[in-house]
Enzyme design. Structure first.
Site, PDB file in Angstrom:
ATOM      1  N   LEU A  20      49.009  60.161  37.907  1.00  0.00           N
ATOM      2  CA  LEU A  20      48.797  59.625  36.560  1.00  0.00           C
ATOM      3  C   LEU A  20      50.107  59.279  35.887  1.00  0.00           C
ATOM      4  O   LEU A  20      51.048  60.081  35.915  1.00  0.00           O
ATOM      5  CB  LEU A  20      48.052  60.660  35.708  1.00  0.00           C
ATOM      6  CG  LEU A  20      48.081  60.453  34.192  1.00  0.00           C
ATOM      7  CD1 LEU A  20      47.324  59.192  33.797  1.00  0.00           C
ATOM      8  CD2 LEU A  20      47.531  61.670  33.455  1.00  0.00           C
ATOM      9  N   SER A  21      50.180  58.123  35.237  1.00  0.00           N
ATOM     10  CA  SER A  21      51.274  57.757  34.349  1.00  0.00           C
ATOM     11  C   SER A  21      52.603  57.787  35.101  1.00  0.00           C
ATOM     12  O   SER A  21      52.799  57.009  36.033  1.00  0.00           O
ATOM     13  CB  SER A  21      51.270  58.683  33.127  1.00  0.00           C
ATOM     14  OG  SER A  21      52.111  58.197  32.120  1.00  0.00           O
ATOM     15  N   ALA A  22      53.546  58.669  34.723  1.00  0.00           N
ATOM     16  CA  ALA A  22      54.776  58.780  35.497  1.00  0.00           C
ATOM     17  C   ALA A  22      54.454  59.172  36.941  1.00  0.00           C
ATOM     18  O   ALA A  22      55.125  58.736  37.884  1.00  0.00           O
ATOM     19  CB  ALA A  22      55.709  59.806  34.866  1.00  0.00           C
ATOM     20  N   ALA A  81      53.366  55.957  38.518  1.00  0.00           N
ATOM     21  CA  ALA A  81      54.535  55.166  38.889  1.00  0.00           C
ATOM     22  C   ALA A  81      55.200  55.751  40.135  1.00  0.00           C
ATOM     23  O   ALA A  81      55.686  55.016  41.004  1.00  0.00           O
ATOM     24  CB  ALA A  81      55.519  55.117  37.725  1.00  0.00           C
TER      25      ALA A  81
END
Length: 422
Positions: free
Chosen positions: A172-174, A177
């Protein structure tokens, strides 16, 4: 990057007495240190309270760990021989425990028989406990955090007898990425991945993380694909299959990034950016766009969830498609994305509730050997195993001795229906 004292352990966890001291980290510039603080606050906001409801096992020695990460494992009570592995990466300010407690992945590990590995970073690495997806010291092959996560995957294979051909990653999110980082830098390790509210690989090569997050960066599909090829220049394929999940109201990481991720991975697979088929799934009519390879497998999938912002979508209800909890921030009540991600990986053996969108309530049934299903185009073969076309459910060995009944609903989408097919 300035170092802070190690944070206290989550409730219910314990440190291995044989854990060696953390290796020293390269200091980042002052700009990146400040950026990490602000970025963490933007990505996930206030730190959620820990809920240690899922029992995780700390693994103290999984490799040289140049990224100074922590490894946790959730091992189902009944784990088959040579199980698949799913590596999960939390968002900023979160922890392995928070992600395990709310994502629904441990529940699916029990149901579908896979080993769940959770990587965890700390405020010693990043003030907001974000994975450093934007730093060259951590987002390149055989460096920093990327190498630490690869070592966790390798340890899972050797220590638990897992199948090296079925190693997957999601986050998720970072963490999303960083999932892009792992797929780009280690396509020889991860056969598929699912990026949840993440970013295309190496967007920060010539852009700030802020710009990459929102409004996003527009490159051509070939330009995006080249950034992945440059991550491992000697690699000649095959490329990992990739799913992308986004809330259409996300103001933290712009939904535009879902299309840029699609461009990056469809170009790597040599596919058009126009979906092969589009359907609506789940209780909220999530728009699922699938891009099929020549052999019928779903090479790239984009799932656009309506009405939610930044987070991993969960469905804490009691239905057969439910999973997860809304007990911490950034787990919005919507669709059980983890179940659909497991389905994309070929791990989920359940059949979606009710008729599929556009199938008119009807379904065709087909019985035969795995070999016959592949010959007829109802399934595909890879790595000695057979996978149902569309759902990509694992049907077992590719031969004439293993037989299954497949239900086709909607057209071209097959699920295993051995227990009965109306």
């Amino acid at each position: 990057m300035p170092k802070n004292p190690p944070p206290p352990q989550p409730p219910g966890s314990s440190r291995d007495t044989g854990v060696r001291p953390r290796p020293p980290r390269l200091l980042a510039s002052r700009l990146l240190a400040v950026l990490a603080v602000v970025l963490g606050a933007v990505l996930t906001g206030p730190a959620p309270a820990a809920r240690a409801s899922v029992a995780l096992t700390r693994v103290g020695d999984f490799g040289s760990d140049p990224g100074a990460l922590d490894m946790y494992v959730y091992r189902p009570a009944s784990l088959p021989a040579h199980p698949p592995v799913v590596v999960a990466l939390h968002g900023c300010t979160q922890s392995a425990q928070v992600y395990a407690d709310n994502s629904g992945l441990p529940q699916l590990a029990e149901q579908d028989g896979f080993l769940l590995v959770l990587a965890q970073t700390t405020s010693a690495n990043n003030p907001s406990k974000c994975f450093n997806w934007f730093q060259d010291t951590d987002n390149r092959r055989d460096r920093g955090e990327a190498l630490s996560i690869r070592q966790m995957a390798d340890h899972a294979v050797t220590a638990y007898g897992a199948d090296p051909r079925r190693v997957y990653v999601t986050g998720l999110s970072a963490g999303g990425a960083m999932t892009s980082v792992m797929l780009a830098t280690y396509p020889d390790v991860f056969s598929a991945g699912a990026v949840v509210a993440g970013l295309p690989y190496d967007c920060t090569k010539d852009n700030s993380p802020y710009t990459c997050m929102n409004p996003g960066v527009d490159l051509t599909p070939d330009q995006w694909a080249q950034r992945v090829r440059d991550a491992y220049p000697s690699y000649r394929g095959p490329w990992p299959r990739t799913a992308v999940w986004y809330g259409d109201q996300d103001t933290t990481v712009a939904p535009r990034d879902a299309s840029e991720l699609r461009d990056q991975w469809t170009a790597l697979h040599g596919l058009s950016q126009t979906p092969t088929r589009t359907t609506l799934i789940g209780p909220d009519a999530t728009r699922q766009e699938q891009y099929l390879a020549a052999d019928g497998t779903v090479a790239v999938e984009v799932d656009r969830v309506p009405g939610i912002g930044h987070g991993t979508p969960v469905d804490p209800g009691t239905g057969g498609e439910s999973c997860g909890s809304t007990g911490a921030p950034y787990f919005p009540d919507s669709i059980c994305s983890s179940r659909w991600i497991a389905r994309f990986f070929g791990l989920d053996t359940s059949v979606p509730d009710g008729p599929g969108p556009g199938d008119g309530g009807g379904a065709a049934c087909w019985s035969g050997s795995n070999y016959a299903h592949v010959r007829a185009g109802r399934a595909t073969a890879g790595g000695g195993h057979t996978y149902a076309a569309g759902s990509h459910q694992n049907m077992g060995l590719y031969n004439t001795f293993v037989t299954h009944t497949l239900k086709e609903s909607p057209d071209g989408y097959y699920t295993v229906a051995d227990g009965g097919c109306p």
